[in-house]
Design a protein around this motif. Sequence first.
Motif, short mmCIF file in Angstrom:
data_model
loop_
_atom_site.label_atom_id
_atom_site.label_comp_id
_atom_site.label_asym_id
_atom_site.label_seq_id
_atom_site.Cartn_x
_atom_site.Cartn_y
_atom_site.Cartn_z
N PHE A 77 4.88 4.18 2.09
CA PHE A 77 3.99 4.83 1.13
C PHE A 77 3.28 3.80 0.25
O PHE A 77 2.10 3.93 -0.04
CB PHE A 77 4.78 5.81 0.26
N TRP A 78 4.01 2.78 -0.13
CA TRP A 78 3.43 1.73 -0.98
C TRP A 78 2.31 0.99 -0.23
O TRP A 78 1.30 0.65 -0.80
CB TRP A 78 4.53 0.78 -1.42
N ARG B 279 -0.98 4.35 0.84
CA ARG B 279 -0.82 5.47 -0.08
C ARG B 279 -1.49 6.76 0.39
O ARG B 279 -1.05 7.84 0.05
CB ARG B 279 -1.38 5.07 -1.44
N ARG B 280 -2.52 6.64 1.18
CA ARG B 280 -3.22 7.86 1.58
C ARG B 280 -2.50 8.61 2.70
O ARG B 280 -2.89 9.69 3.08
CB ARG B 280 -4.66 7.55 1.97
N THR C 196 4.33 11.44 -1.14
CA THR C 196 2.93 11.81 -0.97
C THR C 196 2.58 13.01 -1.83
O THR C 196 1.51 13.07 -2.43
CB THR C 196 2.64 12.12 0.51
N GLY D 296 0.53 10.99 -4.15
CA GLY D 296 -0.57 10.76 -3.22
C GLY D 296 -1.90 11.20 -3.78
O GLY D 296 -1.99 11.90 -4.80
#
Length: 178
Positions: A77-78, A81-82, A155, A159
Amino acid sequence: MEFGPELKRGALTALVVAVCGVVLGLLWLWLAPRIPLVSDGKAVYLKDSEGEQAVGADGTFVLLGLGMGALTALVAFWRCRRGGIGIVLGLAVGGVLGSLLAWRIGVWLGPTQDIVAHAKQVGAKKVFDGPLDLQAKAALLVWPIAATLAHLGLTTAFGPRDPQPPQGWDVPLPPPPQ
């Protein structure tokens, strides 16, 4: 919509996550409780018939899988991010492959699987460690499930948001007639 970049991102994520299985396997080997066995020269017995070491080895694998799932989801995720379907599928496939790799590394590097030969080598009435094995094979799915759920939560919470269309109350009212 172009799937090429998503496939590349997913494949790279799966590869990196699967390689992390080596770390999980070594941690499992190091942290899992050993199963003490003893031989009387004719048969091999558990030293402590009421011991819970075998269940502890499975539990250790599950807890480590939860941690690795959360960690790999956080890093994925880092880095991206999308989100996207490629990242999620990469986490799931890489988690399964990493769990399989960790399980095989733990068994391969752990105490020998040939209990009879090991008992003869150690001698009668001597305590030795039994082989490290994963009795609950469902534990192999903990890492991918934890990774996908953690990524979903991250997210959802942090997100990017899609722009919302204006609602009926958001549209400015026309001026009153004069």
